[in-house]
Design an enzyme around this catalytic site. Structure first.
Site, mmCIF file in Angstrom:
data_model
loop_
_atom_site.group_PDB
_atom_site.id
_atom_site.type_symbol
_atom_site.label_atom_id
_atom_site.label_comp_id
_atom_site.label_asym_id
_atom_site.label_seq_id
_atom_site.Cartn_x
_atom_site.Cartn_y
_atom_site.Cartn_z
ATOM 1 N N ASP A 158 0.853 -1.192 0.000
ATOM 2 C CA ASP A 158 0.000 0.000 0.000
ATOM 3 C C ASP A 158 0.887 1.240 0.000
ATOM 4 O OD1 ASP A 158 -1.882 1.957 0.437
ATOM 5 O OD2 ASP A 158 -2.111 1.483 2.585
ATOM 6 N N ASP A 160 -3.998 3.999 2.540
ATOM 7 C CA ASP A 160 -5.430 3.778 2.769
ATOM 8 C C ASP A 160 -5.715 2.348 3.254
ATOM 9 O OD1 ASP A 160 -4.958 2.370 0.472
ATOM 10 O OD2 ASP A 160 -6.538 3.302 -0.724
ATOM 11 N N ASP A 163 -1.798 -1.268 -3.744
ATOM 12 C CA ASP A 163 -2.063 -0.548 -4.990
ATOM 13 C C ASP A 163 -0.913 -0.727 -5.976
ATOM 14 O OD1 ASP A 163 -0.122 1.408 -4.019
ATOM 15 O OD2 ASP A 163 -1.738 2.030 -2.646
ATOM 16 N N ASP A 199 -4.991 -10.561 -15.525
ATOM 17 C CA ASP A 199 -6.015 -11.561 -15.269
ATOM 18 C C ASP A 199 -7.246 -11.217 -16.103
ATOM 19 O OD1 ASP A 199 -7.684 -13.468 -13.826
ATOM 20 O OD2 ASP A 199 -6.272 -13.266 -12.176
ATOM 21 N N ASP A 203 -9.534 -16.595 -16.112
ATOM 22 C CA ASP A 203 -10.350 -16.981 -14.969
ATOM 23 C C ASP A 203 -11.432 -18.000 -15.369
ATOM 24 O OD1 ASP A 203 -10.916 -16.172 -12.121
ATOM 25 O OD2 ASP A 203 -12.883 -15.752 -12.976
ATOM 26 N N GLU A 227 -7.088 -21.030 -16.104
ATOM 27 C CA GLU A 227 -7.611 -21.670 -14.899
ATOM 28 C C GLU A 227 -8.759 -22.540 -15.401
ATOM 29 O OE1 GLU A 227 -9.605 -20.741 -10.532
ATOM 30 O OE2 GLU A 227 -10.255 -19.637 -12.265
ATOM 31 N N HIS A 262 -4.434 -17.274 -4.715
ATOM 32 C CA HIS A 262 -5.271 -16.421 -3.873
ATOM 33 C C HIS A 262 -6.593 -17.083 -3.474
ATOM 34 C CE1 HIS A 262 -6.744 -16.155 -7.894
ATOM 35 N NE2 HIS A 262 -7.845 -15.590 -7.455
ATOM 36 N N ASP A 263 -6.802 -18.334 -3.857
ATOM 37 C CA ASP A 263 -8.037 -19.041 -3.493
ATOM 38 C C ASP A 263 -7.781 -20.205 -2.541
ATOM 39 O OD1 ASP A 263 -9.535 -17.491 -5.324
ATOM 40 O OD2 ASP A 263 -9.150 -18.914 -6.954
HETATM 41 C C1 GLC Z 1 -11.600 -17.813 -9.964
HETATM 42 C C2 GLC Z 1 -10.772 -16.862 -9.154
HETATM 43 C C3 GLC Z 1 -11.512 -16.549 -7.873
HETATM 44 C C4 GLC Z 1 -12.813 -15.869 -8.226
HETATM 45 C C5 GLC Z 1 -13.629 -16.732 -9.181
HETATM 46 C C6 GLC Z 1 -14.741 -15.942 -9.833
HETATM 47 O O1 GLC Z 1 -11.709 -19.062 -9.382
HETATM 48 O O2 GLC Z 1 -9.502 -17.393 -8.940
HETATM 49 O O3 GLC Z 1 -10.756 -15.753 -7.009
HETATM 50 O O4 GLC Z 1 -13.552 -15.625 -7.076
HETATM 51 O O5 GLC Z 1 -12.863 -17.252 -10.235
HETATM 52 O O6 GLC Z 1 -14.228 -15.016 -10.742
HETATM 53 MG MG MG Z 2 -3.411 2.047 -1.221
#
Ligand code: GLC
Ligand code: MG
Length: 588
Positions: free
Chosen positions: A65, A69, A73, A142, A244, A310, A373-374
């Site tokens: 950051d 905030d 970013d 992404d 995605d 993915e 991140h999941d």
């Molecule tokens: C993918 C992403 C996930 C998101 C989902 C819907 O699995 O990795 O973070 O919530 O798609 O877009």
């Molecule tokens: Mg920030």
């Protein structure tokens, strides 16, 4: 009585068998696949950069950051590029930072060609791309093509009436009386995928969450808008995309009911989970064509752009998306075997890798993914044991394949402990309905906040992530001992292991392009995995001790052989001694 009991028991056994049995039709699959593929776009050249690269994933909201905030970013990311370069990663993939209500923290886009103000603006994106390229690195964005936010102007118009210029931009159907158009549940399986809108007296389909309506990619206007957007970013010199939930993009246009199944636990090979066989809304034939069309767009640009999908399903699904005969589809697909049903054993690692080698032989390239991140943090699947994390990294960076590292993995960041009730993750709300004894014991990550806590940079306030302590997710308590600054100074840290391994990949191209061969089980002590990587110039051998016991092996090492990297390993004459979770990489 006994008979009834017997019948019930039999039914129970059948149900368990149906749910746990994963039919292994790999052999048939292999026999079916074309023995030789003829790449359409020069994919057989091993020097394609994207086949040899190493990828570092950034979740922008939690990385750095710059303006205090409490939210990461793009300027924050720019300030850390020297750090990422010093680690040795060659490509960055950023989770979405486009304009979005942030209901799914960016995976709900309301304008694909603008930036959500808390992350920055278009000018900052331009300088981010330039700064990455200045360092001879690549940058991947992404692409969320399955759905937009329900606040996207396209959707706002589309839902306003049955006759408007965007009325067919989303997947709309009439209900059946008071019921939704068919029995499709959303991916999470708890609610219908269909959502009623009074203005149209119709339902829209949302494969993921209700605020993420699916685009109607079968509409040529939508496809054109999407391709124009892709070109907008390619014109800005973005090197590629992560796609995605790619194989959920198309649905059968007749919208038939999906068959029901007794399978509750996911069997992705057959597209079955949560009692539904996703025959008509998962991996439809159109998605394969779509992958190829996207590839054509990318190939019309210089410098080799690439896409990693993915995607879910069997190896056959993956191979179809890569382009079965001509490799003219996606460049890479994520392989998630080291995330699901993960086992820390030499047998598991060998079995999975051998399957990858069989299904993705040269000129294909597998991917090695241990976190994102999941998912639960990788070290949390390793009893938070740094020795095991060192082994995992050593394995990952010496495999034939593209390694993906999720931010914080390099310092061994653990799962957070944010309770479901305090979650920002919209998925958590679904699981909250379950009794605690279930939600706390399934092992599934129900609150993805726990792998998204702020990056731990130092032992200063807010772990050096932000000037404010009021960060969007709480910083984990262990930041005074687990942080980048300390590990940069400590020659024995996990971070140093990452650095040294990435440096080896650069110094010895054999680690990127060499053939992989496992050393015969019989020649090794129990629980030890060993393999060589070999090209015309070099041979490198890797030994990994997966057990808590000392292991001694005769490796016939001679004078010329050079230790490239080791942890808890000793060479004693011709013998190699590996301590618990020891590892050794030698140049033969
Ligand atoms: C993918 C992403 C996930 C998101 C989902 C819907 O699995 O990795 O973070 O919530 O798609 O877009
Ligand atoms: Mg920030």
């Amino acid at each position: 009585m006994a008979i009834i009991f017997g019948i019930l028991l039999l039914i129970l056994i059948c149900l368990i068998w149906i749910n746990l049995h994963n039919p292994n039709n790999d052999e048939d699959l292999l026999a079916d696949l074309p023995a030789k593929v003829i790449p359409k776009y020069g994919d057989n050249e091993d020097n394609n950069w994207w086949k040899q690269t190493s990828v570092y994933q950034i979740y922008p909201r939690s990385y750095m950051d710059s303006d205090g905030d409490g939210i990461g970013d793009l300027n924050g990311i720019i300030s850390k590029l020297d750090y990422i370069e010093s680690l040795g990663f060659e490509t960055l993939w950023l989770s979405p930072f486009f304009k979005s209500p942030q209901a799914d923290h960016g995976y709900d886009i309301s304008d694909y060609q603008n930036i959500q103000p808390e992350y920055g603006d278009l000018a900052i994106v331009d300088s981010l791309i330039a700064e990455v390229h200045k360092r001879d690195m690549k940058i991947v964005f992404d692409l969320v093509l399955n759905h937009t936010s329900d606040q996207h102007p396209w959707f706002l118009e589309s839902k306003s009436s049955q006759n408007n210029s965007k009325s067919d931009w989303y997947v709309w159907q009439d209900g059946k009386g008071d019921d939704p158009p068919n029995n499709w549940k959303n991916i999470l399986g708890q609610i219908s995928g269909w959502n009623y809108v009074p203005e149209r007296d119709q339902y829209y389909y949302a494969a993921f969450l209700p605020f993420q309506p699916d685009l109607n990619m079968s509409n040529p206007e939508v496809k054109k808008a999407i391709f124009d957007m892709v070109k907008f970013w390619l014109d800005k010199d973005v090197d590629g995309f992560r796609l995605d939930i790619f194989n959920f993009i198309f649905e059968d246009q007749n919208f038939p009911d999906n068959p029901r199944t007794l399978r509750y636990l996911p069997n992705m090979n057959e597209g079955k989970w949560l009692f539904e066989d996703h025959k008509y809304n998962f991996h439809q034939p159109e998605v394969i064509e779509f992958a190829k069309e996207l590839r054509q767009v990318l190939e019309s640009y210089p410098n080799g752009r690439f896409m990693v999908g993915e995607v879910f399903g069997s190896h056959r699904h993956m191979r179809e998306l890569l382009g079965l005969k001509d490799l003219d589809g996606l460049n890479l697909v994520f392989l998630f075997d080291f995330l699901d049903n993960f086992e820390f054993s030499d047998d598991y690692f060998r079995e999975k890798t051998e399957a990858y080698e069989a299904f993705y032989p040269v000129p294909l390239v597998p991917t090695y993914v241990f976190g994102n991140h999941d998912q639960a943090r990788s070290i949390s699947r390793l009893d938070n044991d740094t020795r095991k994390a060192e082994m995992l990294a050593s394995f990952q960076f010496t495999m034939r394949g593209v390694p993906f590292t999720y931010q914080g993995e390099e310092i061994g960041m653990k799962n957070g402990e944010i309770p479901l009730t305090e979650a920002q993750d919209p998925l958590a709300a679904f699981w909250l309905k379950l009794p605690k004894w279930i939600s706390e014991n399934t092992g599934i990550i129900m609150n993805r906040d726990n792998c998204r806590t702020p990056m731990q940079w130092s032992s200063e306030t807010a772990a050096g992530f932000s000037k404010t302590e009021d960060t969007w997710l709480p910083v984990q308590q262990d930041y005074p001992t687990i942080n980048v600054e300390d590990q940069l100074l400590d020659q024995n840290s996990l971070l140093q292991t990452y650095k040294e391994l990435l440096a080896l990949r650069k110094r010895y191209p054999v680690l990127k392009n060499g053939a992989l061969q496992f050393i015969d089980h019989a020649a090794l002590p129990k629980d030890v995995l060993a393999y060589t990587r070999k090209n015309g110039d070099h041979t490198i051998t890797v030994y990994l001790n997966f057990s808590e016991k000392d292991k001694i092996l005769n490796a016939d090492l001679d004078e010329q052989e050079k230790v490239l990297f080791s942890k808890r390993a000793h060479i004693d004459g011709v013998n190699i001694e590996l301590d618990p979770f020891g590892l050794l990489i030698v140049l033969n």
